[in-house]
Motif scaffolding. Structure first.
Motif, PDB file in Angstrom:
ATOM      1  N   UNK A   1       2.347  16.742   1.953  1.00 18.21           N
ATOM      2  CA  UNK A   1       1.689  16.947   0.662  1.00 18.21           C
ATOM      3  C   UNK A   1       2.048  15.810  -0.298  1.00 18.21           C
ATOM      4  N   UNK A   2       1.027  15.106  -0.771  1.00 15.89           N
ATOM      5  CA  UNK A   2       1.231  13.911  -1.587  1.00 15.89           C
ATOM      6  C   UNK A   2       0.106  13.779  -2.600  1.00 15.89           C
ATOM      7  N   UNK A   3       0.461  13.545  -3.865  1.00 14.08           N
ATOM      8  CA  UNK A   3      -0.564  13.242  -4.858  1.00 14.08           C
ATOM      9  C   UNK A   3      -1.174  11.890  -4.538  1.00 14.08           C
ATOM     10  N   UNK A   4      -2.491  11.830  -4.541  1.00 13.62           N
ATOM     11  CA  UNK A   4      -3.168  10.572  -4.218  1.00 13.62           C
ATOM     12  C   UNK A   4      -4.296  10.336  -5.205  1.00 13.62           C
ATOM     13  N   UNK A   5      -4.010   9.593  -6.259  1.00 15.29           N
ATOM     14  CA  UNK A   5      -5.024   9.226  -7.239  1.00 15.29           C
ATOM     15  C   UNK A   5      -5.604   7.858  -6.901  1.00 15.29           C
ATOM     16  N   UNK A   6      -4.740   6.928  -6.542  1.00 18.92           N
ATOM     17  CA  UNK A   6      -5.128   5.575  -6.143  1.00 18.92           C
ATOM     18  C   UNK A   6      -4.357   5.229  -4.880  1.00 18.92           C
ATOM     19  N   UNK A   7      -4.996   4.509  -3.961  1.00 18.85           N
ATOM     20  CA  UNK A   7      -4.317   4.093  -2.738  1.00 18.85           C
ATOM     21  C   UNK A   7      -4.774   2.693  -2.352  1.00 18.85           C
ATOM     22  N   UNK A   8      -3.993   2.032  -1.515  1.00 19.00           N
ATOM     23  CA  UNK A   8      -4.351   0.733  -0.958  1.00 19.00           C
ATOM     24  C   UNK A   8      -3.911   0.716   0.499  1.00 19.00           C
TER      25      UNK A   8
ATOM     26  N   UNK B   1      -3.513  -7.889  -0.370  1.00 20.55           N
ATOM     27  CA  UNK B   1      -4.089  -9.200  -0.110  1.00 20.55           C
ATOM     28  C   UNK B   1      -2.985 -10.092   0.444  1.00 20.55           C
ATOM     29  N   UNK B   2      -3.256 -10.715   1.587  1.00 15.48           N
ATOM     30  CA  UNK B   2      -2.270 -11.582   2.240  1.00 15.48           C
ATOM     31  C   UNK B   2      -0.949 -10.843   2.440  1.00 15.48           C
ATOM     32  N   UNK B   3      -1.062  -9.584   2.829  1.00 15.24           N
ATOM     33  CA  UNK B   3       0.110  -8.747   3.119  1.00 15.24           C
ATOM     34  C   UNK B   3       0.950  -8.440   1.882  1.00 15.24           C
ATOM     35  N   UNK B   4       0.370  -8.654   0.699  1.00 13.29           N
ATOM     36  CA  UNK B   4       1.051  -8.349  -0.556  1.00 13.29           C
ATOM     37  C   UNK B   4       0.295  -7.238  -1.277  1.00 13.29           C
ATOM     38  N   UNK B   5       1.040  -6.433  -2.036  1.00 15.40           N
ATOM     39  CA  UNK B   5       0.460  -5.308  -2.752  1.00 15.40           C
ATOM     40  C   UNK B   5       0.335  -5.645  -4.238  1.00 15.40           C
TER      41      UNK B   5
END
Length: 752
Positions: free
Chosen positions: A104-111, A169-173
């Motif tokens: 169970x996890x709040x998920x408003x935004x994800x990448x 992007x390019x393995x960076x968040x």
């Protein structure tokens, strides 16, 4: 899980309309042509053909998507019914999926980090913070070092900051927050550092596009280089690219999701997709090329929003989108060299004004009839100064000469005149077939039945409601009763009606009452007199100066093709102290949800505006089939699609004339949390929007079934009534002079 939205509303609706981007040629696709004329003239072959990829059933909402260099797809999202979060992978371009339920996890935004199949998940407050999800579904809490929200007014003193957008992007968040700043985040430690110090713009959304990605700002689109941590100069200095994306920025709200991008393998090729189609640009090149025409695909629906675009090779692309109802889709576009560049069959559809609903219907039709091209003609583009009267005069010349379009959208057109002159075919058989198959609101079709024929049918419709305290609805809701009720209130203690502009005020009442103005032989002068008197009483009730009134840009009920639900706006105005009487159009199931949500948290009730002798509705997307095209199977199929659920389910504005489609829309209604606050902190409103209950749907259906008479839906008549009425409301013309001018002009127009 309930999607929580934090918004600020000022009673205005911001509508996104995709701009048209010109392009020429094609890349790696042989004979593909870019324009309809070139293809039809040269008999061109080759275009991208759409198919749909089946997505995992558990992911009713997709929060983020990623693709590895090897082509593996990763999705993260949740089941809207139970709120369970899932991570899914596909190694065969969506043919099969493996998926794992997460804790169970709040998920408003994800990448999603496509390179290793992992993901980062962010909640909508500081407590929910950030969690890292490994490719095998292991969830790890991360101490996100999120800066405090930078208060700009009293309303924000106690407001929590949260992540609003995120990409890998390019393995960076990278993420953005409520401060409009871009940060690079260490997904292991949660440490955040400001990125792209050379950008001074407020960034509200990030769009992934390989090692370089786009920053959506209030002023347009910028490009950033993830490797260098600076703006991508080669893209920023590319005049051709900047001109292309500049057009998108001007025609889109820049925090919208109406574009997706990806880079080619070389790193020098940018591909982007929007409602107009798929485009290619070589960085530093002299052209931007259109590879695919969006109007021939599901993307032509201007309410489709984009999540991600991926290129597998020159002939295969995949795009993830949400449709107008919020449902997720993945479309694959494969180049077929053997099909015609433009469908050889064609029908023409004419509308006085464009609308999202019309394009949605065209999209639904072309999905079902890929061999037919729908040519849409708009009489008033808003760009050439053509008036309704000019456009109608030109159309009449064509129609009466037996030329003109195959299908007419009769909204605003002199439909009665066309019926009398025999230029419209009988649609009775189509109505009967649709009613027997899926059920229609026959009270709406009966309103257009004359001498056993139905020459026009509104496939969508809406109505006017009055919202306020119980004593308002108990007092009655026709024009005279509204005038009396307004006169009984003390505006010094509490505002009566608010600061609506003159044409907005008149437009609200026109939609509610104009159905009762026409007699068999003339126009009822006393009805129009009461209309003007009530409008004046409401307009003057709070003694606002003209400069303090809300703009009249929304007076006609349309804003760049979007139908406005004024009933909800008026109810919000009432809660903000704008007035005790709220009148406006009820235009959709979501409007109904909004009103029930408002009234469950704050006292109030709404009811249909009832003129007494008529219970009126506003026809929306009212279709007529030209008599000359009565035997055109493709034009007939367009009418059939419009009446059946397969066409209706594509549309989002107005109420469906199809009972099956309306039932589906109610059952699929979504929950959300809404709120609004003033910049000075004088008020803060929040309420829950819940799914339509069975009882609420029953009450809505009964109200829609009670409607019996269409408004006087002639655009020229409406314009002249509102124009003359404005002079009266603003004290520039007497009641009698206004009434005389309206009667003379309406009668002259009717005679012509």
């Amino acid at each position: 899980m309930k999607m929580k939205r934090k918004i600020s509303m000022l009673l205005m609706v911001c509508v996104i309309v995709a701009g048209l981007l010109a392009g020429c040629g094609s890349r790696g696709t042989g004979n593909q042509k870019n324009t309809e004329d070139a293809a039809s003239t040269q008999g061109g072959k080759g275009r991208f053909v759409e198919s749909e990829v089946t997505l995992p059933d558990n992911l009713q909402v997709i929060n983020a998507v990623g693709k590895s260099k090897e082509g593996e797809l990763t999705l993260i999202g949740y089941d809207n019914d139970n709120g369970k979060l899932f991570l899914a992978h596909s190694k065969d371009q969506g043919k099969t999926w493996s998926q794992k339920e997460l804790e169970k996890t709040d998920c408003y935004v994800a990448a999603v980090n496509g390179e290793d199949g992992s993901a980062a998940v962010f909640g909508y407050n500081k407590k929910s913070g950030m969690k890292r999800v490994s490719a095998d579904g292991k969830v790890t809490k991360v101490n996100l070092q999120l800066p405090e929200y930078q208060a700009t007014g009293k309303e924000s003193d106690d407001m929590e900051n949260f992540v609003t957008s995120a990409v890998y992007a390019d393995n960076k968040l990278f993420v953005t927050d409520l401060n409009w700043v871009v940060y690079e985040v260490n997904p292991q430690t949660g440490e955040m550092s400001k990125a792209f110090s050379d950008s001074s713009e407020k960034v509200n959304r990030l769009i992934a596009a390989g090692t370089e990605f786009a920053l959506m700002t209030d002023k347009g689109i910028q490009f950033a280089d993830a490797k260098s941590g600076a703006l991508a100069e080669r893209m920023q200095n590319d005049d051709v690219l900047q001109q292309a994306v500049g057009k998108i920025s001007k025609s889109h709200n820049t925090d919208s999701n109406n574009i997706a991008m990806t880079m080619g393998d070389s790193g020098d090729e940018l591909y982007y997709i929007n409602n107009d189609g798929l485009f290619y640009h070589k960085i530093g090149g002299s052209t931007t090329e259109q590879l695919m025409n969006g109007e021939l695909t599901s993307l032509g629906d201007r309410n489709v929003t984009f999540q991600a675009l991926y290129k597998f090779d020159d002939k295969n692309y995949m795009v993830f989108v949400n449709d107008a109802q919020g449902a997720r889709h993945c479309y694959r576009y494969t180049y077929d060299a053997d099909v015609s560049a433009v469908p050889q069959n064609q029908i023409t559809v004419y509308a006085l004004e464009d609308s999202n609903a019309l394009q949605q219907l065209i999209t639904a039709y072309q999905k079902d009839h890929p061999d037919v091209m729908v040519k849409k003609t708009i009489g008033m583009s808003g760009e050439d100064g053509v008036t309704a009267e000019d456009a109608i005069r030109t159309l009449n010349t064509e129609v009466l000469a037996g030329k003109g379009p195959d299908v007419l959208v009769l909204d605003g057109l002199p439909a009665d005149s066309y019926v009398q002159k025999g230029v419209l075919a009988d649609l009775g058989s189509y109505v009967k077939a649709a009613n027997e198959k899926e059920g229609l609101f026959t009270n709406i079709t009966d309103a257009y039945t004359k001498k056993g024929k139905i020459n026009q049918v509104p496939v969508r419709f809406y109505c006017t409601v009055v919202e306020g305290a119980q004593d308002l609805t108990d007092a009655g809701v026709n024009l005279k009763q509204l005038e009396n009720y307004a006169g009984s209130l003390n505006s010094e203690k509490e505002k009566v009606f608010g600061n609506w502009g003159p044409q907005t005020t008149l437009g609200m009442l026109y939609d509610a009452d104009s159905a009762s103005w026409k007699t068999k032989t003339s126009v009822d002068q006393e009805k129009i007199r009461q209309f003007l008197k009530t409008a004046k009483a409401l307009y003057d009730a709070d003694s606002y100066a003209e400069k303090d009134r809300i703009t009249d840009e929304i007076a006609n009920g349309f804003a760049e093709g979007s139908l406005l639900g004024m009933g909800t706006g008026a109810a919000m105005s009432r809660l903000m102290g704008g007035g005790q009487i709220a009148i406006g159009s009820l235009t959709s199931v979501n409007d109904v949800q909004q009103l029930y949500g408002i009234e469950s948290s704050y006292k109030g009730t709404f009811t249909l505006f009832d003129a007494g002798e008529h219970k009126s509705f506003v026809p929306f997307l009212s279709l007529g089939l030209a008599q000359k095209s009565a035997d055109n199977k493709n034009a007939r199929a367009f009418i059939e699609t419009a009446l059946l659920a397969k066409g209706q389910n594509q549309m989002t504005e107005g109420f469906s004339i199809n009972r099956t489609a309306l039932d589906t829309e109610c059952k699929n209604s979504r929950e959300s949390q809404m709120g609004s606050s003033s910049s000075d902190g004088s008020y803060e409103i929040s309420y829950e929007v819940k799914k339509i209950s069975g009882k609420q749907q029953e009450d809505l259906t009964k109200m829609l079934e009670s409607l019996d008479t269409p408004t006087w839906n002639d655009r020229v008549v409406r314009d002249l009534v509102l124009s003359e009425g404005q002079k009266y409301l603003q004290g520039k013309q007497s009641l009698e002079d206004t009434l005389s001018a309206i009667m003379k002009k309406v009668q002259l127009y009717e005679a012509e």
